[in-house]
Design a protein around this motif. Sequence first.
Motif, PDB file in Angstrom:
ATOM      1  N   ALA A  22      -2.930   4.121   6.374  1.00 20.28           N
ATOM      2  CA  ALA A  22      -2.426   5.478   6.038  1.00 20.28           C
ATOM      3  C   ALA A  22      -3.080   6.309   6.986  1.00 20.28           C
ATOM      4  CB  ALA A  22      -2.316   5.902   4.889  1.00 20.28           C
TER       5      ALA A  22
ATOM      6  N   VAL B 256       0.428   8.356   0.224  1.00 17.43           N
ATOM      7  CA  VAL B 256      -0.177   6.728  -0.277  1.00 17.43           C
ATOM      8  C   VAL B 256      -1.173   6.883  -1.378  1.00 17.43           C
ATOM      9  CG1 VAL B 256      -1.389   4.834   0.653  1.00 17.43           C
ATOM     10  CG2 VAL B 256       0.531   6.169   2.098  1.00 17.43           C
TER      11      VAL B 256
ATOM     12  N   HIS C   4       3.730   0.179   3.748  1.00 17.66           N
ATOM     13  CA  HIS C   4       2.827   0.627   4.519  1.00 17.66           C
ATOM     14  C   HIS C   4       2.411  -0.228   5.725  1.00 17.66           C
ATOM     15  CE1 HIS C   4      -0.965  -2.123   3.803  1.00 17.66           C
ATOM     16  NE2 HIS C   4       0.106  -2.615   2.887  1.00 17.66           N
TER      17      HIS C   4
ATOM     18  N   HIS D 187      -4.680   0.142   1.943  1.00 15.79           N
ATOM     19  CA  HIS D 187      -3.370   0.943   1.867  1.00 15.79           C
ATOM     20  C   HIS D 187      -3.848   2.389   2.545  1.00 15.79           C
ATOM     21  CE1 HIS D 187      -1.091  -2.039  -0.031  1.00 15.79           C
ATOM     22  NE2 HIS D 187       0.020  -1.156  -0.248  1.00 15.79           N
ATOM     23  N   THR D 188      -5.119   2.912   2.064  1.00 21.03           N
ATOM     24  CA  THR D 188      -5.317   4.156   2.470  1.00 21.03           C
ATOM     25  C   THR D 188      -6.074   4.063   3.816  1.00 21.03           C
ATOM     26  OG1 THR D 188      -6.238   4.592   0.136  1.00 21.03           O
ATOM     27  CG2 THR D 188      -7.322   5.711   2.006  1.00 21.03           C
TER      28      THR D 188
ATOM     29  N   THR E 275       2.437   1.010   9.778  1.00 18.83           N
ATOM     30  CA  THR E 275       1.576   1.128  10.668  1.00 18.83           C
ATOM     31  C   THR E 275       1.891   0.239  11.812  1.00 18.83           C
ATOM     32  OG1 THR E 275      -0.108   0.911   8.732  1.00 18.83           O
ATOM     33  CG2 THR E 275      -1.137   0.528  10.847  1.00 18.83           C
TER      34      THR E 275
ATOM     35  N   TYR F 191       1.350  12.009   4.712  1.00 17.93           N
ATOM     36  CA  TYR F 191       1.414  10.458   4.470  1.00 17.93           C
ATOM     37  C   TYR F 191       0.103  10.118   3.788  1.00 17.93           C
ATOM     38  CZ  TYR F 191       2.022   5.790   5.625  1.00 17.93           C
ATOM     39  OH  TYR F 191       2.430   4.022   5.461  1.00 17.93           O
TER      40      TYR F 191
ATOM     41  N   SER G  52       7.512   0.523  -2.401  1.00 16.71           N
ATOM     42  CA  SER G  52       6.826   0.971  -1.329  1.00 16.71           C
ATOM     43  C   SER G  52       5.462   0.364  -0.953  1.00 16.71           C
ATOM     44  CB  SER G  52       6.580   2.693  -1.579  1.00 16.71           C
ATOM     45  OG  SER G  52       6.072   3.074  -0.382  1.00 16.71           O
ATOM     46  N   TYR G  53       4.768   0.309  -2.078  1.00 22.61           N
ATOM     47  CA  TYR G  53       3.459  -0.216  -2.167  1.00 22.61           C
ATOM     48  C   TYR G  53       3.566  -1.638  -1.540  1.00 22.61           C
ATOM     49  CZ  TYR G  53      -0.978  -2.121  -3.597  1.00 22.61           C
ATOM     50  OH  TYR G  53      -2.377  -2.237  -3.255  1.00 22.61           O
TER      51      TYR G  53
END
Length: 248
Positions: free
Chosen positions: A164, A191, A81, A160-161, A85, A187, A76-77
Amino acid sequence: MPQQGRWIRALRDAAPVLLALALCPLGAMATPGRAGPLERMQDLIGVERTLGLFVEPSVHAWVAARPRLLHALEFSYVGVHLPVTLGVLVWVWVTRPQAFRLARNTFVAAQTLCAVGYFVAPTAPPRMVAGLGYSAAAGPGDHGIGRLAQSPYAAMPSAHTAFALIAAGIVFALARSRAVRLITLLYPPTVLTEIVATGNHIWLDAVGGAAAASIGFGFALWLDRRHRPVVSATQPRTVAATVGIERP
């Protein structure tokens, strides 16, 4: 709109996004040695320890004891992401075109800020710091094709943050369904759990990512207001309508 004109408009609207994403390979080409990035992460860990909030190794250990969960989070990482987006941006472009420029510019500004951070102060992920109990699994950017696309020292701020929060904020503002908006709120914390559990970030990196998202939104809002006609004080409007994200 003719089909050819629609494609031209799509390419024009997508160009800033593609240019912002192209900063990642450039950052990978400029990767320094390990000493400086490792020292920066150790300094950040020192701050968390001073606050008594360095809990990331414990979170990772719990997840690592469940290999299937760890592998799912690692996948997933790497693979979720950015498509999420970009998918949100495409959804806005297709269904809420009046809000697309603000959404896109927020993403572009936040991504640019993150990339600049990786150039100016490259920071290693905590899993690279010896003695913390992280598994030895390599991460994105450590080698192979990933090494060409992303610097291995891109922990602070956490893109990532930032992504998200931006994706969740866009969907929350524009979705008609209350259930969808409420689910969207899950979400960003999901994350956050993912980036900590995989050993790629500490929570201070997430704070940096949140700051990048906030500054990016502020900059995009400033640009949007500069390009919008002045609204008379006698014409009441909601905040959402003023920035072009009012739900139909």
